[in-house]
Scaffold this motif. Structure first.
Motif, short mmCIF file in Angstrom:
data_model
loop_
_atom_site.label_atom_id
_atom_site.label_comp_id
_atom_site.label_asym_id
_atom_site.label_seq_id
_atom_site.Cartn_x
_atom_site.Cartn_y
_atom_site.Cartn_z
N THR A 1 0.85 -1.19 0.00
CA THR A 1 0.00 0.00 0.00
C THR A 1 0.88 1.23 0.00
OG1 THR A 1 -1.41 -1.25 1.48
CG2 THR A 1 -1.96 1.07 1.16
N PRO B 1 -0.78 8.00 -0.24
CA PRO B 1 -1.02 9.07 -1.22
C PRO B 1 -0.48 10.42 -0.73
CG PRO B 1 -3.07 8.48 -0.12
CD PRO B 1 -2.02 7.54 0.41
N VAL C 1 0.11 11.68 -5.93
CA VAL C 1 -1.20 11.67 -6.62
C VAL C 1 -1.53 13.02 -7.26
CG1 VAL C 1 -2.16 9.75 -5.32
CG2 VAL C 1 -2.38 12.07 -4.41
N SER D 1 -8.42 15.20 -1.56
CA SER D 1 -8.74 14.94 -0.15
C SER D 1 -10.02 14.12 -0.02
CB SER D 1 -8.85 16.25 0.64
OG SER D 1 -10.05 16.93 0.31
N GLN E 1 -10.96 11.96 -2.56
CA GLN E 1 -10.58 10.67 -3.17
C GLN E 1 -9.78 9.80 -2.20
OE1 GLN E 1 -9.12 11.71 -7.04
NE2 GLN E 1 -8.29 9.66 -7.37
N HIS E 2 -8.95 10.43 -1.37
CA HIS E 2 -8.08 9.69 -0.43
C HIS E 2 -8.39 10.11 1.00
CE1 HIS E 2 -5.68 8.37 -3.90
NE2 HIS E 2 -5.75 9.62 -4.32
N GLU F 1 -6.40 9.58 4.38
CA GLU F 1 -5.10 9.00 4.03
C GLU F 1 -4.11 10.02 3.46
OE1 GLU F 1 -4.12 5.94 4.68
OE2 GLU F 1 -6.07 5.69 5.63
N LEU F 2 -4.65 11.07 2.85
CA LEU F 2 -3.79 11.99 2.07
C LEU F 2 -2.81 12.75 2.95
CD1 LEU F 2 -3.40 13.06 -0.87
CD2 LEU F 2 -4.82 15.02 -0.18
#
Ligand code: BDR
Ligand code: CA
Length: 326
Positions: free
Chosen positions: A7, A10, A37, A119, A121-122, A125-126
């Motif tokens: 994994t 991003p 990304v 932010s 989309q991920h 996690e971003l």
């Protein structure tokens, strides 16, 4: 050999490319731990438009034309872009070297819009990494107050905690170029890690490191070696020899995990936005830290004061080993 993690984290990069920004970009592309990304440009070393051109040219050289690049803010939150620093980064920001033109175009959205989209989309996690003035981040927070809650964390190259500034006696360039934006970013409700001159100036790239890049097999590494020439000239007044500080690459390595912060207390940080001699200072409340590094309860702003190892060798290794995926 570095094994590829399953994994990838991003990362959104905000930059004013810029010679040390170019090194940071190459390092990020060469790091299997993360997935770059999206990239936003901002005026600082050069205009946001020129920064985007430089970024796209470097991405093409790196074999990564797929990474979206958005042009960001031309002017700071208050005032006007001052034209950049051609005496440090060259007229074009990449040491007066004519990189092969990429023929690539920036995406249609602004950098702030790209950041907000990523932010979502991920979400959660971003990681946001800002290595130029923080104008785009401040703009994104103004457009969408929910942004702070969707981002995992923000790492910013900027400021000076216990060491002098590099533009004024107290102000570092990225903060100096937009103190109002910096104040908004460190004041927002998200985890911010400040990577100040205290640690970036301790990480020096030497002539031997540059020569290793110049002798490399890949066009990207060789181009980096060439564009560093002008930057090395500037740093003679700083270190007394041709070399340079690794401001932006150190910040990138802290996000990737190639370098670990060994001293980074969570403390109150205030950016001076007055018009006096303190403008642009990052006032880090380090009272009490002589008794040992400790976090202040409830604080979400950290300042990096020490790291586990020097960066230069690791940086060269990664850039030399990098081959774009085919
Ligand atoms: C910072 O300012 C810029 O000139 C560099 O690229 C770096 O981000 C150092 O003060
Ligand atoms: Ca920069």
């Amino acid at each position: 050999m570095t094994s590829t993690p399953t994994t990838r984290i991003p990362v959104y990069l905000d930059c004013d490319t810029g010679i040390d920004d170019a090194l940071a970009l190459a390092y990020l592309l060469a790091s299997p731990e993360i997935d770059l990304v999206g990239i936003g440009s901002v005026s600082g070393n050069v205009s946001a438009a020129q920064g985007a051109v430089n970024t796209l040219d470097l991405l093409a050289l790196a074999g990564r034309p797929d990474v979206p690049v958005a042009v960001g803010a031309h002017h700071p939150v208050a005032g006007e872009f001052d034209g950049g620093v051609p005496h440090i980064h060259g007229r074009n920001g990449v040491g007066n070297v004519d990189l092969p033109p990429s023929g690539l175009e920036p995406v249609a959205e602004s950098a702030a819009e790209l950041l907000i989209r990523l932010s979502h989309q991920h979400e959660g996690e971003l990681r946001v990494l800002a290595i130029g003035p923080f104008t785009n981040l401040a703009e994104a927070l103004r457009i969408d107050a929910g942004l702070a809650g969707r981002v995992h964390g923000v790492t910013v190259m900027g400021g000076a905690a216990l060491t002098p500034g590099n533009v004024t006696p107290v102000a570092e360039a990225n903060v100096w170029n937009d103190p109002e934006a910096a104040a908004e970013v460190v004041g927002a409700d998200w985890d911010v890690t400040l990577v100040p001159l205290d640690v970036t100036e301790e990480n020096v790239f030497e002539e031997s490191d540059r020569e290793a890049l110049l002798a490399a097999e890949t066009p990207l590494a060789r181009a980096l070696g060439e564009i560093l020439d002008v930057y090395f000239d500037f740093y003679v007044v700083v270190y007394g020899r041709r070399s340079c500080a690794l401001h932006d690459p150190l910040s990138a390595a802290l996000v990737v995990g190639g370098i670990t912060a060994t001293k980074a207390p969570a403390v109150p940080i205030v950016v001076d936005t007055t018009q006096g001699p303190g403008r642009g200072q990052t006032i880090c409340d380090l009272r009490g830290q002589r008794m040992g590094t400790h976090d202040r309860v409830g604080r979400r702003t950290r300042v990096v004061l020490d790291t586990d190892r020097p960066l230069a060798e690791h940086l060269v290794e990664r850039i030399l080993a990098y081959r774009p995926a085919v």
